[in-house]
Design a protein around this motif. Structure first.
Motif, PDB file in Angstrom:
ATOM      1  N   SER A   1       0.871  -1.172   0.000  1.00 42.86           N
ATOM      2  CA  SER A   1       0.000   0.000   0.000  1.00 42.86           C
ATOM      3  C   SER A   1       0.906   1.219   0.000  1.00 42.86           C
ATOM      4  O   SER A   1       2.113   1.107   0.139  1.00 42.86           O
ATOM      5  N   GLY A   2       0.347   2.355  -0.111  1.00 36.65           N
ATOM      6  CA  GLY A   2       1.177   3.549  -0.035  1.00 36.65           C
ATOM      7  C   GLY A   2       1.458   4.188  -1.370  1.00 36.65           C
ATOM      8  O   GLY A   2       2.137   5.186  -1.434  1.00 36.65           O
ATOM      9  N   THR A   3       0.973   3.618  -2.438  1.00 41.27           N
ATOM     10  CA  THR A   3       1.126   4.356  -3.683  1.00 41.27           C
ATOM     11  C   THR A   3      -0.009   5.370  -3.775  1.00 41.27           C
ATOM     12  O   THR A   3      -1.057   5.223  -3.143  1.00 41.27           O
ATOM     13  N   GLN A   4       0.227   6.356  -4.589  1.00 41.18           N
ATOM     14  CA  GLN A   4      -0.738   7.426  -4.754  1.00 41.18           C
ATOM     15  C   GLN A   4      -2.097   6.872  -5.154  1.00 41.18           C
ATOM     16  O   GLN A   4      -3.144   7.303  -4.701  1.00 41.18           O
ATOM     17  N   TYR A   5      -2.050   5.898  -6.019  1.00 42.15           N
ATOM     18  CA  TYR A   5      -3.262   5.288  -6.540  1.00 42.15           C
ATOM     19  C   TYR A   5      -4.125   4.739  -5.416  1.00 42.15           C
ATOM     20  O   TYR A   5      -5.329   4.966  -5.363  1.00 42.15           O
ATOM     21  N   HIS A   6      -3.493   4.039  -4.490  1.00 40.93           N
ATOM     22  CA  HIS A   6      -4.265   3.412  -3.428  1.00 40.93           C
ATOM     23  C   HIS A   6      -4.813   4.424  -2.445  1.00 40.93           C
ATOM     24  O   HIS A   6      -5.881   4.234  -1.870  1.00 40.93           O
ATOM     25  N   ILE A   7      -4.040   5.488  -2.271  1.00 44.77           N
ATOM     26  CA  ILE A   7      -4.511   6.535  -1.370  1.00 44.77           C
ATOM     27  C   ILE A   7      -5.794   7.150  -1.923  1.00 44.77           C
ATOM     28  O   ILE A   7      -6.799   7.301  -1.210  1.00 44.77           O
ATOM     29  N   GLN A   8      -5.746   7.448  -3.206  1.00 47.93           N
ATOM     30  CA  GLN A   8      -6.934   8.013  -3.857  1.00 47.93           C
ATOM     31  C   GLN A   8      -8.113   7.056  -3.758  1.00 47.93           C
ATOM     32  O   GLN A   8      -9.244   7.430  -3.439  1.00 47.93           O
ATOM     33  N   LEU A   9      -7.805   5.811  -4.064  1.00 49.99           N
ATOM     34  CA  LEU A   9      -8.833   4.777  -4.067  1.00 49.99           C
ATOM     35  C   LEU A   9      -9.482   4.665  -2.695  1.00 49.99           C
ATOM     36  O   LEU A   9     -10.709   4.578  -2.570  1.00 49.99           O
ATOM     37  N   ALA A  10      -8.648   4.696  -1.658  1.00 48.63           N
ATOM     38  CA  ALA A  10      -9.159   4.560  -0.300  1.00 48.63           C
ATOM     39  C   ALA A  10     -10.147   5.684   0.002  1.00 48.63           C
ATOM     40  O   ALA A  10     -11.205   5.453   0.604  1.00 48.63           O
ATOM     41  N   LYS A  11      -9.793   6.884  -0.426  1.00 45.42           N
ATOM     42  CA  LYS A  11     -10.697   8.023  -0.171  1.00 45.42           C
ATOM     43  C   LYS A  11     -12.020   7.833  -0.899  1.00 45.42           C
ATOM     44  O   LYS A  11     -13.098   8.070  -0.344  1.00 45.42           O
ATOM     45  N   GLN A  12     -11.922   7.393  -2.161  1.00 43.47           N
ATOM     46  CA  GLN A  12     -13.148   7.134  -2.930  1.00 43.47           C
ATOM     47  C   GLN A  12     -14.034   6.119  -2.223  1.00 43.47           C
ATOM     48  O   GLN A  12     -15.251   6.292  -2.105  1.00 43.47           O
ATOM     49  N   LEU A  13     -13.381   5.055  -1.765  1.00 39.19           N
ATOM     50  CA  LEU A  13     -14.146   4.010  -1.107  1.00 39.19           C
ATOM     51  C   LEU A  13     -14.791   4.538   0.165  1.00 39.19           C
ATOM     52  O   LEU A  13     -15.932   4.205   0.489  1.00 39.19           O
ATOM     53  N   GLY A  14     -14.046   5.389   0.875  1.00 36.62           N
ATOM     54  CA  GLY A  14     -14.576   5.968   2.097  1.00 36.62           C
ATOM     55  C   GLY A  14     -15.911   6.654   1.842  1.00 36.62           C
ATOM     56  O   GLY A  14     -16.870   6.491   2.601  1.00 36.62           O
ATOM     57  N   ASP A  15     -15.974   7.388   0.728  1.00 35.08           N
ATOM     58  CA  ASP A  15     -17.229   8.055   0.379  1.00 35.08           C
ATOM     59  C   ASP A  15     -18.290   7.067  -0.044  1.00 35.08           C
ATOM     60  O   ASP A  15     -19.420   7.085   0.418  1.00 35.08           O
ATOM     61  N   MET A  16     -17.841   6.166  -0.927  1.00 34.72           N
ATOM     62  CA  MET A  16     -18.796   5.326  -1.630  1.00 34.72           C
ATOM     63  C   MET A  16     -19.483   4.312  -0.727  1.00 34.72           C
ATOM     64  O   MET A  16     -20.611   3.903  -0.974  1.00 34.72           O
ATOM     65  N   LEU A  17     -18.775   3.888   0.322  1.00 34.42           N
ATOM     66  CA  LEU A  17     -19.281   2.740   1.079  1.00 34.42           C
ATOM     67  C   LEU A  17     -20.092   3.122   2.302  1.00 34.42           C
ATOM     68  O   LEU A  17     -20.672   2.254   2.958  1.00 34.42           O
ATOM     69  N   GLN A  18     -20.148   4.407   2.614  1.00 31.41           N
ATOM     70  CA  GLN A  18     -20.866   4.828   3.820  1.00 31.41           C
ATOM     71  C   GLN A  18     -22.289   4.292   3.841  1.00 31.41           C
ATOM     72  O   GLN A  18     -22.683   3.575   4.763  1.00 31.41           O
ATOM     73  N   ALA A  19     -23.031   4.648   2.814  1.00 32.94           N
ATOM     74  CA  ALA A  19     -24.445   4.263   2.789  1.00 32.94           C
ATOM     75  C   ALA A  19     -24.647   2.752   2.783  1.00 32.94           C
ATOM     76  O   ALA A  19     -25.393   2.221   3.604  1.00 32.94           O
ATOM     77  N   PRO A  20     -23.988   2.036   1.872  1.00 33.26           N
ATOM     78  CA  PRO A  20     -24.190   0.584   1.860  1.00 33.26           C
ATOM     79  C   PRO A  20     -23.873  -0.067   3.212  1.00 33.26           C
ATOM     80  O   PRO A  20     -24.537  -0.998   3.629  1.00 33.26           O
ATOM     81  N   LEU A  21     -22.832   0.462   3.885  1.00 31.06           N
ATOM     82  CA  LEU A  21     -22.461  -0.140   5.165  1.00 31.06           C
ATOM     83  C   LEU A  21     -23.544   0.102   6.207  1.00 31.06           C
ATOM     84  O   LEU A  21     -23.898  -0.789   6.974  1.00 31.06           O
ATOM     85  N   GLU A  22     -24.081   1.316   6.216  1.00 31.69           N
ATOM     86  CA  GLU A  22     -25.146   1.621   7.166  1.00 31.69           C
ATOM     87  C   GLU A  22     -26.308   0.659   6.982  1.00 31.69           C
ATOM     88  O   GLU A  22     -26.849   0.117   7.934  1.00 31.69           O
ATOM     89  N   GLU A  23     -26.650   0.451   5.690  1.00 29.27           N
ATOM     90  CA  GLU A  23     -27.775  -0.430   5.396  1.00 29.27           C
ATOM     91  C   GLU A  23     -27.551  -1.843   5.890  1.00 29.27           C
ATOM     92  O   GLU A  23     -28.492  -2.564   6.200  1.00 29.27           O
TER      93      GLU A  23
END
Lengths: 258, 405
Positions: free
Chosen positions: B260-282
């Motif tokens: 981990s630690g490449t720029q790509y993964h950092i970006q991806l992690a942030k995207q996932l952080g946004d994207m998964l909030q709702a599904p996780l709550e459900e």
């Protein structure tokens, strides 16, 4: 992060280090990284060229895919490691296999309640093809196997058990050791197995056989037919469709219904 | 001979004997072509030369292919050059086919349709109008040469009974009509495809050579980093990792494909952080990683994530202070869970539910909470691990009870 390598003194020191290394005939790592950057650009160009000519081959020709994968493995490259890799971006290999991964997961999930998370590679292949529709690209069993290997990165769920010349694909983290595997292999021919059969073929004591079968029952991988003639039979739903499709053709089935 | 006979007999081919002269030590090279024409035009002979036949060459261990279907006769291929009609006159065209990967070099022989009144042979009918012969390398050259010779000489035409038949390589291309024409076109298309494939393979090999150089270089760099030869900045390390990522090369030191630690993964992690909030709550705050994989990739449609990409991005949640965590259970199952759904809460809720109902299995618990069975089980196991539940493990099911000890 403190600034390294600035100032006249640092420059002089660096020059000294460089000179020393060059003297000994070695190249500095940072020089090599710079070199790699350039080589990477060149490689990218070559890959683009290759893609423009042969991208279709990868998509259409499963034999070619096999060859491609094997060559990559030989030189120590994993084209499926990341969607961000060159291979994936330019050749489109990535999307092909990652999507396949999604389809595999979905099929396994849909059937889990029935077979406990164990399915033959043939049945998986059949269902994935059906799910893809008439106009999708063809996928071979080799493609499935590679996609499954990649899925393993996401936790214990996925594995493959060699059985009867092909594989059983396991999609749940049930612990299956050698004993379980051997019993699965034994059951492959008829779709079920009994304690006596295990004792006869494998020469195990009753205890051991029962223990293994109980575990399979608990994990939902086997069903018990206690009303069978003779002794109870342990059936493996994962092996059902195989047998059904093999034994009874539609014509025969029609004849059989009263 | 016997085992071959029985093998072919079992395939429904009634084999008499395919005779061949086994005199390889003979000083004269015989070129015998017993197998006339196509498989379905092959007729039996008894291996004795008829009057006007001479043996031109014989060869052992030749494979004959019906069209592209593989071998059924792997024996002595004996070619009798007959002065009468049969054999060579039936050859429209022949050519060499270079070897490909997994395929040997072959000579392809295109043939006329079968004659009406032909005598019985190995097959009565076949869908192809050409056969392929596969030899050892040097033999092929010899055979081809002889065949060319024979075809050009057209010795069979020197007999009074022969008919004028278009044969030989020259006549081949002008036969563009009828079935022959169609076959020619198919053949050309096939050659074209084959050429593409072999070209593709060639190009692939060259590409791999270059990739190999990259791998070597990266190994050298990784070793130097390990041995601390030279001054590597953090930036350079990150760059290096991203190069490894692009090439799909495993980091020789850590064995991860890029860590981990490449720029790509950092970006991806942030995207996932946004994207998964709702599904996780459900889903009660927790989702199996395989579920996340499907969800995310289905949503993306293109430029999908690899399983490793997902795992590596999720590993970054903590360091990026995102409200999600990647968690690995004892069983090896990996999940993404919301920070807000703390461990204690989950265990407390599990205990409540179980006490409420007296006892619960994983399936029942799953139904109650709207979770997947897998995750429900993990929660119960967790509560058990903490000492709040105990199990009743029977063949029928695994049932959890409040721990009263």
């Amino acid at each position: 992060m403190h600034r390294r390598g600035v100032g006249a003194g640092a420059i002089a020191k660096k020059k000294l280090a460089e000179a020393k290394y060059k003297e000994r005939g070695t190249v500095l790592a940072e020089d090599q990284i710079a070199q790699m950057s350039k080589q990477l650009e060149t490689f990218k160009t070559h890959l683009e060229e290759f893609a423009s000519k042969h991208k279709q081959e990868i998509r259409k020709n499963s034999q070619f895919r096999v060859q491609f994968q094997e060559m990559c493995a030989t030189i120590g490259v994993d084209p499926l490691a990341s969607g961000k890799g060159f291979w994936s971006e330019m050749l489109g290999v990535g999307d092909f296999y990652y999507e396949l991964g999604v389809q595999i997961i979905e099929v396994c999930l849909a059937l889990k309640h029935r077979n406990g998370g164990l399915i033959t590679l043939d049945e998986l292949h059949h269902r994935v093809l059906k799910g893809r529709g008439k106009f999708a690209q063809d996928v071979s069993q080799d493609d499935l196997v590679r996609a499954i290997k990649k899925l393993k990165a996401m936790g214990n769920g996925f594995g493959m058990i060699p059985v009867g010349g092909s594989y059983l694909v396991q999609s749940v983290p049930a612990e299956l050791n050698m004993d379980h595997t051997v019993v699965l292999q034994l059951a492959e021919k008829k779709g079920y197995v009994t304690v006596s059969e295990i004792r006869d073929s494998l020469k195990w004591e009753r205890e051991r056989a029962s223990h293994v079968l109980d575990h399979l029952l608990k994990e939902g991988l086997a069903w018990l037919d206690s009303q069978a003639v003779g002794e109870p039979q342990y059936w493996l739903p994962a092996l059902f469709s195989e047998l059904l499709s093999r034994d009874v053709t539609p014509e025969e089935a029609n004849q059989m219904t009263p | 001979m016997e085992e071959s006979v029985s093998k072919y007999a079992s395939r429904g081919v009634d084999i008499k004997s395919l005779k061949a002269k086994v005199n390889s030590s003979s000083s004269v090279i015989y070129f015998c072509f017993i197998i006339l024409l196509k498989i379905d035009r092959f007729v039996w002979t008894n291996g004795l030369l008829e009057m006007n036949e001479t043996v031109v060459i014989q060869q052992r261990g030749v494979r004959v292919y019906d069209g592209e279907d593989s071998v059924f006769i792997r024996r002595y291929l004996v070619w009798i050059q007959q002065k009468f009609l049969k054999c060579l006159s039936q050859i429209i065209f022949f050519e060499e086919q270079t070897a490909g990967i997994g395929k040997s070099a072959k000579i392809v022989i295109h043939l006329h349709q079968a004659l009406e009144n032909k005598e019985p042979g190995p097959y009565q009918h076949s869908k192809y109008s050409y056969i392929e012969l596969s030899f050892n390398e040097h033999v092929q050259i010899e055979f081809y040469r002889r065949l060319t010779e024979e075809m050009t000489q057209k010795r069979w035409e020197n007999t009074p009974v022969s008919q004028p038949i278009p044969t030989g390589p020259k006549a081949g291309r002008t036969c563009a009509v009828g079935i022959v024409g169609i076959e020619r076109k198919l053949e050309e298309k096939r050659k074209e495809t084959d050429k593409n494939i072999s070209e593709a393979f060639e190009d692939l090999s060259k590409l791999m050579e270059k990739a190999k150089e990259m791998v070597e270089l990266s190994k050298s760099i990784a070793n130097k980093i390990k041995d601390k030869q030279g001054d590597i900045t953090e930036d350079e390390t990150i760059r290096f990792k991203s190069y490894l990522l692009s090439m799909g090369i495993a980091n020789p030191v850590t064995r991860e494909t890029h860590g981990s630690g490449t720029q790509y993964h950092i970006q991806l992690a942030k995207q996932l952080g946004d994207m998964l909030q709702a599904p996780l709550e459900e889903r009660g705050g927790m989702m199996a990683l395989t579920e996340v994989y499907c969800l995310v990739n289905r949503a993306r449609g293109m430029e999908l994530l690899s399983p490793e990409d997902l795992v590596n991005a999720c590993k970054m949640f903590g360091s990026l202070k995102l409200p999600l965590r990647l968690r690995v259970f004892d069983s090896g199952v990996m999940v993404v869970q919301l920070q807000s759904h703390s461990e204690e809460e989950m265990i407390a809720s599990a205990l409540d539910n179980v006490s409420d109902k007296g006892s619960l299995t994983a399936e029942e618990f799953a139904k109650l909470l709207g979770l997947s069975v897998l995750l429900a089980k993990e929660r119960l196991l967790l509560a058990e691990k903490m000492g709040h539940l105990c199990r009743d493990d029977s063949v029928e099911s695994l049932r959890f009870y409040p721990n009263l000890f």
